[in-house]
Design a protein around this motif. Structure first.
Motif, PDB file in Angstrom:
ATOM      1  N   MET A  82       5.546 -24.092  21.060  1.00 24.20           N
ATOM      2  CA  MET A  82       4.313 -23.451  20.652  1.00 24.20           C
ATOM      3  C   MET A  82       4.635 -22.436  19.560  1.00 24.20           C
ATOM      4  N   THR A  83       3.794 -22.407  18.566  1.00 24.60           N
ATOM      5  CA  THR A  83       3.983 -21.487  17.454  1.00 24.60           C
ATOM      6  C   THR A  83       3.542 -20.076  17.823  1.00 24.60           C
ATOM      7  N   THR A  84       4.168 -19.079  17.208  1.00 21.37           N
ATOM      8  CA  THR A  84       3.753 -17.696  17.416  1.00 21.37           C
ATOM      9  C   THR A  84       2.668 -17.280  16.434  1.00 21.37           C
ATOM     10  N   ASP A  85       2.360 -18.151  15.476  1.00 21.54           N
ATOM     11  CA  ASP A  85       1.321 -17.888  14.487  1.00 21.54           C
ATOM     12  C   ASP A  85      -0.017 -18.326  15.063  1.00 21.54           C
ATOM     13  N   PRO A  86      -0.914 -17.380  15.398  1.00 21.88           N
ATOM     14  CA  PRO A  86      -2.171 -17.771  16.019  1.00 21.88           C
ATOM     15  C   PRO A  86      -3.055 -18.634  15.130  1.00 21.88           C
ATOM     16  N   LEU A  87      -3.025 -18.390  13.829  1.00 23.62           N
ATOM     17  CA  LEU A  87      -3.850 -19.198  12.930  1.00 23.62           C
ATOM     18  C   LEU A  87      -3.357 -20.637  12.905  1.00 23.62           C
ATOM     19  N   ALA A  88      -2.051 -20.829  12.820  1.00 26.82           N
ATOM     20  CA  ALA A  88      -1.494 -22.184  12.831  1.00 26.82           C
ATOM     21  C   ALA A  88      -1.786 -22.876  14.162  1.00 26.82           C
ATOM     22  N   TYR A  89      -1.650 -22.138  15.251  1.00 27.94           N
ATOM     23  CA  TYR A  89      -1.939 -22.697  16.567  1.00 27.94           C
ATOM     24  C   TYR A  89      -3.413 -23.115  16.647  1.00 27.94           C
ATOM     25  N   LEU A  90      -4.305 -22.236  16.210  1.00 28.84           N
ATOM     26  CA  LEU A  90      -5.730 -22.531  16.276  1.00 28.84           C
ATOM     27  C   LEU A  90      -6.080 -23.746  15.428  1.00 28.84           C
ATOM     28  N   ARG A  91      -5.532 -23.800  14.213  1.00 29.81           N
ATOM     29  CA  ARG A  91      -5.807 -24.964  13.361  1.00 29.81           C
ATOM     30  C   ARG A  91      -5.348 -26.259  14.023  1.00 29.81           C
ATOM     31  N   ASP A  92      -4.161 -26.241  14.609  1.00 30.89           N
ATOM     32  CA  ASP A  92      -3.630 -27.422  15.280  1.00 30.89           C
ATOM     33  C   ASP A  92      -4.488 -27.801  16.479  1.00 30.89           C
ATOM     34  N   ALA A  93      -4.840 -26.800  17.285  1.00 35.43           N
ATOM     35  CA  ALA A  93      -5.658 -27.062  18.470  1.00 35.43           C
ATOM     36  C   ALA A  93      -7.023 -27.611  18.089  1.00 35.43           C
ATOM     37  N   LEU A  94      -7.625 -27.028  17.061  1.00 37.18           N
ATOM     38  CA  LEU A  94      -8.937 -27.498  16.627  1.00 37.18           C
ATOM     39  C   LEU A  94      -8.859 -28.916  16.071  1.00 37.18           C
ATOM     40  N   ASP A  95      -7.821 -29.185  15.275  1.00 39.80           N
ATOM     41  CA  ASP A  95      -7.643 -30.529  14.729  1.00 39.80           C
ATOM     42  C   ASP A  95      -7.497 -31.556  15.840  1.00 39.80           C
ATOM     43  N   LYS A  96      -6.667 -31.221  16.833  1.00 36.38           N
ATOM     44  CA  LYS A  96      -6.420 -32.153  17.936  1.00 36.38           C
ATOM     45  C   LYS A  96      -7.690 -32.371  18.750  1.00 36.38           C
ATOM     46  N   ARG A  97      -8.381 -31.286  19.093  1.00 37.28           N
ATOM     47  CA  ARG A  97      -9.602 -31.406  19.888  1.00 37.28           C
ATOM     48  C   ARG A  97     -10.673 -32.191  19.125  1.00 37.28           C
ATOM     49  N   GLN A  98     -10.765 -31.964  17.815  1.00 42.22           N
ATOM     50  CA  GLN A  98     -11.738 -32.688  17.008  1.00 42.22           C
ATOM     51  C   GLN A  98     -11.437 -34.179  17.008  1.00 42.22           C
ATOM     52  N   LYS A  99     -10.161 -34.517  16.840  1.00 35.66           N
ATOM     53  CA  LYS A  99      -9.775 -35.924  16.810  1.00 35.66           C
ATOM     54  C   LYS A  99     -10.080 -36.606  18.142  1.00 35.66           C
ATOM     55  N   ILE A 100      -9.752 -35.939  19.233  1.00 37.17           N
ATOM     56  CA  ILE A 100     -10.017 -36.505  20.556  1.00 37.17           C
ATOM     57  C   ILE A 100     -11.517 -36.694  20.753  1.00 37.17           C
ATOM     58  N   ALA A 101     -12.283 -35.667  20.388  1.00 39.39           N
ATOM     59  CA  ALA A 101     -13.733 -35.732  20.580  1.00 39.39           C
ATOM     60  C   ALA A 101     -14.358 -36.820  19.714  1.00 39.39           C
ATOM     61  N   GLU A 102     -13.897 -36.935  18.466  1.00 42.30           N
ATOM     62  CA  GLU A 102     -14.443 -37.963  17.584  1.00 42.30           C
ATOM     63  C   GLU A 102     -14.122 -39.359  18.112  1.00 42.30           C
ATOM     64  N   MET A 103     -12.915 -39.563  18.613  1.00 41.37           N
ATOM     65  CA  MET A 103     -12.568 -40.864  19.168  1.00 41.37           C
ATOM     66  C   MET A 103     -13.375 -41.128  20.437  1.00 41.37           C
ATOM     67  N   ALA A 104     -13.579 -40.100  21.237  1.00 45.04           N
ATOM     68  CA  ALA A 104     -14.339 -40.276  22.472  1.00 45.04           C
ATOM     69  C   ALA A 104     -15.806 -40.557  22.192  1.00 45.04           C
ATOM     70  N   MET A 105     -16.325 -40.061  21.073  1.00 48.69           N
ATOM     71  CA  MET A 105     -17.720 -40.301  20.724  1.00 48.69           C
ATOM     72  C   MET A 105     -17.996 -41.792  20.550  1.00 48.69           C
ATOM     73  N   SER A 106     -16.999 -42.541  20.092  1.00 47.41           N
ATOM     74  CA  SER A 106     -17.198 -43.975  19.888  1.00 47.41           C
ATOM     75  C   SER A 106     -16.886 -44.781  21.140  1.00 47.41           C
ATOM     76  N   ALA A 107     -16.325 -44.142  22.146  1.00 51.38           N
ATOM     77  CA  ALA A 107     -15.997 -44.821  23.400  1.00 51.38           C
ATOM     78  C   ALA A 107     -17.109 -44.559  24.417  1.00 51.38           C
ATOM     79  N   CYS A 108     -17.144 -45.333  25.429  1.00 56.76           N
ATOM     80  CA  CYS A 108     -18.091 -45.101  26.517  1.00 56.76           C
ATOM     81  C   CYS A 108     -17.725 -43.783  27.188  1.00 56.76           C
ATOM     82  N   TRP A 109     -18.699 -42.906  27.376  1.00 62.20           N
ATOM     83  CA  TRP A 109     -18.431 -41.581  27.935  1.00 62.20           C
ATOM     84  C   TRP A 109     -17.811 -41.657  29.320  1.00 62.20           C
TER      85      TRP A 109
END
Length: 122
Positions: free
Chosen positions: A1-28
């Motif tokens: 885990m990075t000690t840079d909160p901005l880098a961590y947040l960007r990574d977390a947001l990117d990952k969550r967005q990707k998961i959510a976008e893929m899940a949007m096309s799948a059956c809930w």
């Protein structure tokens, strides 16, 4: 885990967005997984949602609307020694212009947080 909160947040947001976008096309009702095998539902568990809500509440407190006492706007009139009569609109407790003057509330930070929860300016 990075000690840079901005880098961590960007990574977390990117990952969550990707998961959510893929899940949007799948059956809930399916347990859709990202490339690391993490299920969408597990990545959005109630504890994580509650942590996000708590953090957002702290940000909102930092950017609360306060009476305009000029460059040294405080939370209360008592702290700034004013009579309580305010003709100017409230300002953000934290945000300032480049000249150091307070910005009118709600500030852009509050607007952006609200957008994350579905708010739109229109």
């Amino acid at each position: 885990m990075t000690t840079d909160p901005l880098a961590y947040l960007r990574d977390a947001l990117d990952k969550r967005q990707k998961i959510a976008e893929m899940a949007m096309s799948a059956c809930w009702h399916t347990d859709y997984c990202d490339e690391d095998g993490e299920p969408f539902h597990a990545a959005n568990d109630p504890a994580a949602v509650l942590r996000r809500i708590a953090a957002d509440r702290k940000l909102l407190e930092l950017h609360a609307a306060v009476p305009d006492h000029g460059r040294f706007s405080e939370r209360t009139c008592e702290e700034s020694g004013c009579d309580g009569d305010h003709s100017a609109p409230p300002v953000c407790r934290t945000c300032r212009t480049h000249a150091g003057d307070p910005t009118e509330a709600p500030c852009q930070t509050v607007e952006i947080l609200a957008e994350a929860w579905g708010w739109t300016a229109n």
